[in-house]
Design a protein around this motif. Sequence first.
Motif, PDB file in Angstrom:
ATOM      1  N   SER A  15      19.994  81.914 103.143  1.00 50.41           N
ATOM      2  CA  SER A  15      19.121  82.283 102.019  1.00 50.41           C
ATOM      3  C   SER A  15      19.178  81.237 100.915  1.00 50.41           C
ATOM      4  CB  SER A  15      19.509  83.660 101.478  1.00 50.41           C
ATOM      5  OG  SER A  15      20.832  83.680 100.961  1.00 50.41           O
ATOM      6  N   PHE A  16      20.339  80.647 100.694  1.00 47.66           N
ATOM      7  CA  PHE A  16      20.458  79.586  99.678  1.00 47.66           C
ATOM      8  C   PHE A  16      19.735  78.311 100.132  1.00 47.66           C
ATOM      9  CE2 PHE A  16      23.838  82.190  97.854  1.00 47.66           C
ATOM     10  CZ  PHE A  16      23.656  81.967  96.495  1.00 47.66           C
ATOM     11  N   THR A  18      17.140  78.214 102.100  1.00 52.10           N
ATOM     12  CA  THR A  18      15.715  78.522 102.000  1.00 52.10           C
ATOM     13  C   THR A  18      15.227  78.383 100.562  1.00 52.10           C
ATOM     14  OG1 THR A  18      15.911  80.061 103.864  1.00 52.10           O
ATOM     15  CG2 THR A  18      13.955  80.266 102.463  1.00 52.10           C
ATOM     16  N   GLU A  19      15.975  78.941  99.627  1.00 52.17           N
ATOM     17  CA  GLU A  19      15.608  78.829  98.205  1.00 52.17           C
ATOM     18  C   GLU A  19      15.535  77.375  97.770  1.00 52.17           C
ATOM     19  OE1 GLU A  19      17.452  82.965  96.297  1.00 52.17           O
ATOM     20  OE2 GLU A  19      18.566  81.083  96.149  1.00 52.17           O
ATOM     21  N   GLU A  23      12.347  75.031  96.299  1.00 47.75           N
ATOM     22  CA  GLU A  23      12.443  74.340  95.014  1.00 47.75           C
ATOM     23  C   GLU A  23      12.252  72.833  95.149  1.00 47.75           C
ATOM     24  OE1 GLU A  23      12.501  75.714  92.006  1.00 47.75           O
ATOM     25  OE2 GLU A  23      12.218  77.576  93.135  1.00 47.75           O
ATOM     26  N   TYR A  40      16.933  88.542  99.677  1.00 45.47           N
ATOM     27  CA  TYR A  40      17.112  87.299  98.919  1.00 45.47           C
ATOM     28  C   TYR A  40      15.997  86.284  99.200  1.00 45.47           C
ATOM     29  CZ  TYR A  40      21.723  89.423  98.533  1.00 45.47           C
ATOM     30  OH  TYR A  40      22.755  90.307  98.317  1.00 45.47           O
ATOM     31  N   LEU A  41      14.946  86.730  99.841  1.00 43.83           N
ATOM     32  CA  LEU A  41      13.839  85.840 100.190  1.00 43.83           C
ATOM     33  C   LEU A  41      12.562  86.360  99.534  1.00 43.83           C
ATOM     34  CD1 LEU A  41      14.683  85.515 104.006  1.00 43.83           C
ATOM     35  CD2 LEU A  41      15.294  83.903 102.179  1.00 43.83           C
ATOM     36  N   ASP A  43      10.725  84.780  96.992  1.00 46.81           N
ATOM     37  CA  ASP A  43       9.764  83.795  96.495  1.00 46.81           C
ATOM     38  C   ASP A  43       8.503  83.843  97.358  1.00 46.81           C
ATOM     39  OD1 ASP A  43       8.396  81.230  95.982  1.00 46.81           O
ATOM     40  OD2 ASP A  43      10.204  80.732  94.840  1.00 46.81           O
ATOM     41  N   ILE A  46       7.636  81.325 100.259  1.00 51.22           N
ATOM     42  CA  ILE A  46       8.333  81.328 101.550  1.00 51.22           C
ATOM     43  C   ILE A  46       7.422  81.890 102.640  1.00 51.22           C
ATOM     44  CG2 ILE A  46      10.289  82.256 102.853  1.00 51.22           C
ATOM     45  CD1 ILE A  46      11.834  82.458 100.208  1.00 51.22           C
ATOM     46  N   LYS A 211      26.404  76.365  97.035  1.00 52.09           N
ATOM     47  CA  LYS A 211      25.384  75.460  96.502  1.00 52.09           C
ATOM     48  C   LYS A 211      25.724  73.999  96.765  1.00 52.09           C
ATOM     49  CE  LYS A 211      23.792  78.628  92.881  1.00 52.09           C
ATOM     50  NZ  LYS A 211      23.663  78.858  91.415  1.00 52.09           N
TER      51      LYS A 211
END
Length: 335
Positions: A15-16, A18-19, A23, A40-41, A43, A46, A211
């Motif tokens: 999920s991180f 993908t985010e 971005e 968490y998806l 946006d 996506i 991250k």
Amino acid sequence: MAKILVTGASGFIGSFITEAAVEKGLETFAGIRSTSSKRYLIDNRINFIELDFSDKQKLREVLSLFKKDNGNFDYIVHCAGVTKCISKNDFIEVNYQQTKDFVDVLIELEMVPKQFLYISTLSVFGPIHEKSYQPIAEDDIKKPNTAYGLSKLKSERYLESLVDFPFVIFRPTGVYGPRESDYFLMVKSIKGHIDFSVGYKRQDLTFVYVKDLVEAIFLAIEKKVVRRAYSVTDGEVYSSRAFSDLIQKELGIPFVLHIKSPLIILKVISLCAEFISGILGKSSTLNSDKYKIMKQRNWRCDITPTIEELGYEPKYKLEKGVEEAVDWYKKEKWI
């Protein structure tokens, strides 16, 4: 716009990734199962694609249709997999066989991306340099002692066996951060004023904040590296109590009872938990694999190639990472 597919996108690390892909302006496709949570998806940039890695024919059909309508993916980050199973054979089936099937389908359909970034684990090396405590290096002999580590190593070796296949392998150490549930158990324990550890011999630990791992992945894309493997940590080495002490500090807990158990007791408990999970048909966080991971004394790791070749500069040392993670757990009312 370059297209990227992230498999296992609904998971902690996926999920991180993908985010971050969204971005960074990539046309992002989140590979999920029909039963996957999209918590968490959220946006709206996506795109979703349902991928069933357990059914090779169905996988072939879905990818073939995608290619017809959209062309090929430029990058694929293969994050799908399992870290705990009811049966040890499931590790080989999911982490190795399904990865192999996925790659084979990509080759058959002429959908090999510019880079296939595979999330592996430092556990492919197994317990190593347990007496000298020297850092684990990329040319060290790999002898995984867990079903999880073995399944990941088999996948690595398959990727390496393919002539000209553009793989990039990442071997993170313990990954922690918001949304993660295993290290969260320690947070719950510390909140209950208990810190449980095992073994009396010195233990050197390493960690990487989620991250920072994600940043390393996108640095590899930026640098266009292929056929390389990179270990990923935050560059520091910690004592066995560092993580729990920082959690205690962030929670503002005035006292914690530190219980150190002999390894034999943990082994018995782990085997019992594994036996019960088999009867109940549910995977257990505590099992024989987890026992071997907790037993390992040396997690030092040489990340010089990651720094020099990718320009990797970890931004989260343990104190900063734990602070951010615990703050998230509080805001999300996990604690």
